[in-house]
Design a protein around this motif. Structure first.
Motif, PDB file in Angstrom:
ATOM      1  N   ARG A  70       0.851  -1.186   0.000  1.00 37.01           N
ATOM      2  CA  ARG A  70       0.000   0.000   0.000  1.00 37.01           C
ATOM      3  C   ARG A  70       0.889   1.237   0.000  1.00 37.01           C
ATOM      4  O   ARG A  70       1.890   1.288   0.692  1.00 37.01           O
ATOM      5  CB  ARG A  70      -0.874   0.039   1.248  1.00 37.01           C
ATOM      6  N   PHE A  71       0.473   2.234  -0.776  1.00 41.24           N
ATOM      7  CA  PHE A  71       1.158   3.517  -0.797  1.00 41.24           C
ATOM      8  C   PHE A  71       0.088   4.597  -0.755  1.00 41.24           C
ATOM      9  O   PHE A  71      -0.712   4.712  -1.686  1.00 41.24           O
ATOM     10  CB  PHE A  71       2.028   3.663  -2.049  1.00 41.24           C
ATOM     11  N   ARG A  72       0.035   5.321   0.349  1.00 38.87           N
ATOM     12  CA  ARG A  72      -0.975   6.366   0.575  1.00 38.87           C
ATOM     13  C   ARG A  72      -2.393   5.820   0.407  1.00 38.87           C
ATOM     14  O   ARG A  72      -3.258   6.441  -0.197  1.00 38.87           O
ATOM     15  CB  ARG A  72      -0.757   7.547  -0.353  1.00 38.87           C
ATOM     16  N   GLY A  73      -2.607   4.610   0.897  1.00 39.91           N
ATOM     17  CA  GLY A  73      -3.928   4.011   0.875  1.00 39.91           C
ATOM     18  C   GLY A  73      -4.300   3.320  -0.420  1.00 39.91           C
ATOM     19  O   GLY A  73      -5.346   2.703  -0.521  1.00 39.91           O
TER      20      GLY A  73
END
Length: 101
Positions: A70-73
């Protein structure tokens, strides 16, 4: 054997990690490479022998499955990577720390 462009398509990059450098300390030197996902063992052997001018005894391959991250959601997935552990003949060696530098 002369290195051709297809040989450079098979071998992507050497893997330089603590675990892969332990393989180079064996009696038969082992070198680990990232390779194309569709590369076969005979193609990998031919590419290493052509590019580095060494005699290859064995090639072992493995596929490292990509992780879900995950990256920033936002969910994403790392790509699958194929590795090849190449065992060289006695007396042969490749210094991957200086190649291409």
């Amino acid at each position: 054997m002369k290195a051709e462009p297809k040989h450079y398509d098979v071998l992507r990059a050497p893997v330089i990690t603590e675990k892969s450098t332990l393989g180079s300390e064996h009696e038969n030197t082992q070198v680990t490479f990232k390779v194309a996902t569709d590369a076969t063992k005979p193609a990998i052997k031919e590419a290493v022998e052509a590019i580095y001018g060494v005699k290859v005894e064995a090639v072992n391959t493995l596929i490292l499955k990509g992780k879900q991250k995950r990256f920033r959601g936002i969910r994403g997935r790392r790509p699958d990577v194929k590795k090849a552990i190449v065992t060289l003949a006695k007396g042969q060696s490749i210094d991957v720390t200086t190649v291409g530098a």
